[in-house]
Design a protein around this motif. Sequence first.
Motif, PDB file in Angstrom:
ATOM      1  N   ASP A  77      22.248  71.053  -0.477  1.00  0.00           N
ATOM      2  CA  ASP A  77      21.516  72.133   0.197  1.00  0.00           C
ATOM      3  C   ASP A  77      20.195  71.637   0.772  1.00  0.00           C
ATOM      4  O   ASP A  77      19.757  72.097   1.827  1.00  0.00           O
ATOM      5  N   CYS A  78      19.542  70.700   0.048  1.00  0.00           N
ATOM      6  CA  CYS A  78      18.224  70.200   0.456  1.00  0.00           C
ATOM      7  C   CYS A  78      18.199  68.687   0.339  1.00  0.00           C
ATOM      8  O   CYS A  78      18.854  68.110  -0.536  1.00  0.00           O
ATOM      9  N   LEU A  79      17.421  68.050   1.209  1.00  0.00           N
ATOM     10  CA  LEU A  79      17.300  66.593   1.184  1.00  0.00           C
ATOM     11  C   LEU A  79      15.833  66.201   1.238  1.00  0.00           C
ATOM     12  O   LEU A  79      15.078  66.650   2.101  1.00  0.00           O
ATOM     13  N   ALA A  80      15.437  65.352   0.286  1.00  0.00           N
ATOM     14  CA  ALA A  80      14.090  64.795   0.273  1.00  0.00           C
ATOM     15  C   ALA A  80      14.037  63.597   1.230  1.00  0.00           C
ATOM     16  O   ALA A  80      15.076  63.070   1.633  1.00  0.00           O
ATOM     17  N   PRO A  81      12.843  63.150   1.603  1.00  0.00           N
ATOM     18  CA  PRO A  81      12.738  61.995   2.502  1.00  0.00           C
ATOM     19  C   PRO A  81      13.329  60.720   1.888  1.00  0.00           C
ATOM     20  O   PRO A  81      13.475  60.596   0.666  1.00  0.00           O
ATOM     21  N   THR A  82      13.650  59.769   2.737  1.00  0.00           N
ATOM     22  CA  THR A  82      14.155  58.467   2.306  1.00  0.00           C
ATOM     23  C   THR A  82      13.110  57.770   1.427  1.00  0.00           C
ATOM     24  O   THR A  82      11.899  57.931   1.627  1.00  0.00           O
ATOM     25  N   LEU A  83      13.574  56.988   0.473  1.00  0.00           N
ATOM     26  CA  LEU A  83      12.657  56.226  -0.379  1.00  0.00           C
ATOM     27  C   LEU A  83      11.808  55.282   0.459  1.00  0.00           C
ATOM     28  O   LEU A  83      12.273  54.701   1.442  1.00  0.00           O
ATOM     29  N   ASP A  84      10.549  55.119   0.056  1.00  0.00           N
ATOM     30  CA  ASP A  84       9.678  54.153   0.721  1.00  0.00           C
ATOM     31  C   ASP A  84       9.186  53.125  -0.290  1.00  0.00           C
ATOM     32  O   ASP A  84       9.438  53.235  -1.486  1.00  0.00           O
ATOM     33  N   HIS A  85       8.480  52.113   0.194  1.00  0.00           N
ATOM     34  CA  HIS A  85       8.055  51.009  -0.659  1.00  0.00           C
ATOM     35  C   HIS A  85       6.589  51.107  -1.082  1.00  0.00           C
ATOM     36  O   HIS A  85       6.056  50.166  -1.684  1.00  0.00           O
ATOM     37  N   GLU A  86       5.941  52.228  -0.811  1.00  0.00           N
ATOM     38  CA  GLU A  86       4.518  52.341  -1.062  1.00  0.00           C
ATOM     39  C   GLU A  86       4.160  53.305  -2.190  1.00  0.00           C
ATOM     40  O   GLU A  86       3.158  53.122  -2.860  1.00  0.00           O
ATOM     41  N   ARG A  87       4.980  54.318  -2.416  1.00  0.00           N
ATOM     42  CA  ARG A  87       4.624  55.334  -3.406  1.00  0.00           C
ATOM     43  C   ARG A  87       5.379  55.131  -4.711  1.00  0.00           C
ATOM     44  O   ARG A  87       6.492  54.606  -4.733  1.00  0.00           O
ATOM     45  N   ALA A  88       4.763  55.588  -5.790  1.00  0.00           N
ATOM     46  CA  ALA A  88       5.386  55.496  -7.113  1.00  0.00           C
ATOM     47  C   ALA A  88       6.677  56.316  -7.143  1.00  0.00           C
ATOM     48  O   ALA A  88       6.771  57.373  -6.519  1.00  0.00           O
ATOM     49  N   MET A  89       7.656  55.820  -7.895  1.00  0.00           N
ATOM     50  CA  MET A  89       8.915  56.552  -8.016  1.00  0.00           C
ATOM     51  C   MET A  89       8.715  57.912  -8.669  1.00  0.00           C
ATOM     52  O   MET A  89       9.474  58.851  -8.414  1.00  0.00           O
TER      53      MET A  89
END
Length: 302
Positions: A77-89
């Motif tokens: 139903d909902c999608l978060a943004p693609t993982l990036d290499h700068e922010r904490a998991m």
Amino acid sequence: MNKRVRHVFIIPRDKKGLNKISAYFNLFKRLFKQHYDLLAHFSVDWRGALLARFLNVDISVSRQTDRRGAFWHQSFDCLAPTLDHERAMAEQDVDLLRSANLYKKLVAPAYELNISSLQKNKVNAWLKKHDIHLKNKLVVIHASSRWKFKEIPVSTWAKIIGELKSQKIDVVISGSHEDLKTNEMIFDLCESKPLLTKDFSLIDTAALYERADLVLTIDSMSTHLASAVRTPVVSIFGPTNEKNWGPWKGKYKVIGLSAKDDEMFACRPCGQDGCEGTKISQCLVQLNPKMVISQALLMLKA
């Protein structure tokens, strides 16, 4: 460990053939009997898409990924943004709840794990039995990983432990049953012997971490367990990106070699399983134990 967790279902990865098919069937049968308010799928595994389509769930959420196509993305139903290499998991995982409008704060909460008095007393009794008391500082070390390219050499640990023990700091090496071989190798190299845990459960280890003045660990779950019980932690990183997987909140220090130390380490973090597929990471093999010792002593004085 968390009173809000009702069931933990395990994917039958260890099974083969018909046994695996049967295990999956029984797992999904149990899941399909329930009604769920939310399905949050943190990986890009295909199972999550199937569960989102067939489970009785009100809201399903995952994250965008280049590794899957339209069928997979349209399962949720909902999608978060693609993982990036700068922010904490920790932040990027909370993005799933943000995308479903279930979490509206700008910053993800700290990890939190409360240890019962019974568990604290059990660990304190174990420490007392081995002549470890409150008068000395206590450092707990986690040295082993199932991914050996994340480990520093056992000889490096022996030097670190020797220096800590010379300053009258008590040292315990923790780990699971699978970690015992590595821990015993370190123990054998130490002139002044640390204490080993041999049959500790995860909650035993959490209680030990809470009792400690410092947790000293490689890139592993121990980093986050220490943060959850609010114990200062020094984490040693090699190929893994500490911006994603480093400690979250609390008092911590990350140690990782870079081009500032030597040009040969400009490739770190590479995200590889060792240098050129060798399963050995030179950015960890060549780590000077003095770097770890100095940071550990600074954290203990803070």
